[in-house]
Scaffold this active site. Structure first.
Site, short mmCIF file in Angstrom:
data_model
loop_
_atom_site.label_atom_id
_atom_site.label_comp_id
_atom_site.label_asym_id
_atom_site.label_seq_id
_atom_site.Cartn_x
_atom_site.Cartn_y
_atom_site.Cartn_z
N ASN A 8 0.87 -1.18 0.00
CA ASN A 8 0.00 0.00 0.00
C ASN A 8 0.91 1.23 0.00
O ASN A 8 1.43 1.63 1.03
CB ASN A 8 -0.90 -0.02 1.25
CG ASN A 8 -1.75 1.24 1.36
OD1 ASN A 8 -1.86 2.01 0.41
ND2 ASN A 8 -2.35 1.44 2.52
N TRP A 9 1.09 1.81 -1.17
CA TRP A 9 2.00 2.96 -1.28
C TRP A 9 1.40 4.25 -0.75
O TRP A 9 2.07 5.25 -0.66
CB TRP A 9 2.42 3.15 -2.75
CG TRP A 9 3.40 2.14 -3.24
CD1 TRP A 9 3.93 1.10 -2.54
CD2 TRP A 9 4.01 2.09 -4.55
NE1 TRP A 9 4.82 0.40 -3.32
CE2 TRP A 9 4.88 0.99 -4.56
CE3 TRP A 9 3.88 2.86 -5.70
CZ2 TRP A 9 5.63 0.63 -5.68
CZ3 TRP A 9 4.62 2.52 -6.82
CH2 TRP A 9 5.50 1.41 -6.81
N LYS A 10 0.10 4.24 -0.46
CA LYS A 10 -0.58 5.46 0.00
C LYS A 10 -0.30 6.59 -0.99
O LYS A 10 -0.24 6.34 -2.19
CB LYS A 10 -0.17 5.80 1.44
CG LYS A 10 -0.25 4.56 2.34
CD LYS A 10 -0.09 4.83 3.79
CE LYS A 10 -0.19 3.53 4.56
NZ LYS A 10 -0.21 3.72 6.00
N HIS A 88 -9.74 1.32 4.56
CA HIS A 88 -8.49 1.61 5.27
C HIS A 88 -8.75 2.66 6.35
O HIS A 88 -9.53 3.59 6.15
CB HIS A 88 -7.43 2.10 4.28
CG HIS A 88 -6.06 2.13 4.90
ND1 HIS A 88 -5.66 3.15 5.72
CD2 HIS A 88 -5.04 1.25 4.85
CE1 HIS A 88 -4.43 2.90 6.15
NE2 HIS A 88 -4.02 1.75 5.64
N GLU A 90 -7.13 5.14 7.31
CA GLU A 90 -6.87 6.53 6.91
C GLU A 90 -8.06 7.10 6.14
O GLU A 90 -8.37 8.28 6.24
CB GLU A 90 -5.58 6.62 6.08
CG GLU A 90 -4.35 6.42 6.97
CD GLU A 90 -3.14 5.84 6.28
OE1 GLU A 90 -3.08 5.85 5.04
OE2 GLU A 90 -2.25 5.35 6.99
N GLU A 162 -5.76 -4.56 10.67
CA GLU A 162 -4.78 -3.50 10.87
C GLU A 162 -5.15 -2.67 12.09
O GLU A 162 -5.92 -1.71 11.99
CB GLU A 162 -4.74 -2.57 9.65
CG GLU A 162 -4.26 -3.23 8.38
CD GLU A 162 -3.64 -2.20 7.43
OE1 GLU A 162 -2.49 -2.39 7.04
OE2 GLU A 162 -4.31 -1.20 7.12
N GLY A 168 1.95 2.73 10.73
CA GLY A 168 2.88 3.84 10.54
C GLY A 168 3.55 4.34 11.81
O GLY A 168 4.10 5.43 11.85
N SER A 199 2.95 -1.51 10.57
CA SER A 199 4.40 -1.48 10.85
C SER A 199 5.09 -2.82 10.56
O SER A 199 5.96 -3.26 11.32
CB SER A 199 4.67 -1.03 12.28
OG SER A 199 4.19 0.29 12.46
N GLY A 221 4.63 1.71 4.68
CA GLY A 221 5.94 2.36 4.57
C GLY A 221 7.03 1.47 3.98
O GLY A 221 7.75 1.89 3.06
P1 PGA Z 1 2.48 0.71 7.64
O1 PGA Z 1 1.05 0.88 6.97
O2 PGA Z 1 3.08 -0.58 7.13
O3 PGA Z 1 3.28 1.91 7.19
O4 PGA Z 1 2.28 0.68 9.13
C1 PGA Z 1 0.20 -0.22 6.79
C2 PGA Z 1 -1.08 0.23 6.15
O5 PGA Z 1 -1.54 1.35 6.42
O6 PGA Z 1 -1.67 -0.51 5.34
#
Ligand code: PGA
Length: 237
Positions: A8-10, A88, A90, A162, A168, A199, A221
């Site tokens: 997931n590159w966001k 997600h 976010e 998650e 993150g 993470s 990340g």
């Molecule tokens: P992260 O993000 O690996 O940077 O913690 C995971 C995600 O949001 O899917």
């Protein structure tokens, strides 16, 4: 069941050139692995990246029309995109996505034949208040409402657990706690792939698959560094 490892590159990286560099690094490093590896870049990079499975980070539930800024499931399908991340944390936090919105998106995506990575997870406050199970149950029931219908391909669904506090932050969920949560989720949803995200890095990734029993990983990340992400992919072999 093949493991599913999702990048997931966001909203990264900032240029097309960088996106292609990271993508090509992952593609060559991941050649011949047994897992299904899916790259979810920002939508405008989707048509540029070829030779690996692709996923979108979001989708809208209407087919077409006056919905400025949105992208339909049909459009993604037409482009050859196979997966879509829905729900997600976010998107729930910054874009006001409710369980009902998540449910509409999942229904539409499955109907069109996209494979869905449905994200669930509790916040730190919910966990501290002892409400983790209640939150997961609610998110699953509402997110999957009306989809246990032969019209939809349930096997096209994967659930990504998650915990919001682990995303993150570098504060990944322990393998023991993850194992319990994954078992809890499986009891509710039955036979679909359950992934862990939050993470994930190459030092902990293998344990989620081999000890916690995850059917794959959702990596944020660490998926922007091709070498590190390839290590994560290989840790699942
Ligand atoms: P992260 O993000 O690996 O940077 O913690 C995971 C995600 O949001 O899917």
């Amino acid at each position: 069941m093949r493991n599913l490892i999702v990048a997931n590159w966001k909203m990264n990286p900032s240029s097309q050139k960088e996106a292609e560099e990271i993508f090509n690094g992952i593609k060559s490093g991941a050649e011949g692995v047994s897992s299904e590896v899916v790259i979810c870049p920002p939508a405008l990079y989707l048509p540029l990246l070829k030779g690996m499975l692709l996923g979108a980070q979001n989708v809208f539930w209407e087919e077409k029309g006056a919905f400025t800024g949105e992208i339909s499931a049909e459009m993604l399908k037409d482009l050859g995109v196979e997966y879509v991340i829905i729900g997600h944390s976010e998107r729930r936090k910054y874009f006001g996505e409710t369980d009902e919105i998540v449910n509409k998106k999942i229904k539409k995506a499955l109907e069109v034949g996209l494979k869905v990575i449905f994200c669930i997870g509790e916040t730190a406050e919910e966990r501290n208040a002892g409400k983790k199970s209640e939150v997961l149950e609610r998110q699953i029931a509402a997110g999957l409402a009306e989809i246990r219908n032969p019209k939809f391909e349930i096997r096209n669904l994967a659930i990504a657990y998650e915990p919001v506090w682990a995303i993150g932050t570098g504060n990944n969920c322990s393998v023991e706690e993850t194992k319990e949560s994954l078992e809890f989720i499986r009891k509710i949803v039955g036979d679909c792939r359950v992934l862990y995200g939050g993470s994930v890095k190459s030092e902990n990734s293998g344990d989620y698959i081999k000890i916690a029993g995850a059917n794959g990983l959702l990596v944020g990340g660490a998926s922007l560094n091709a070498e590190e992400f390839v290590k994560i992919i290989k840790s699942a072999e």
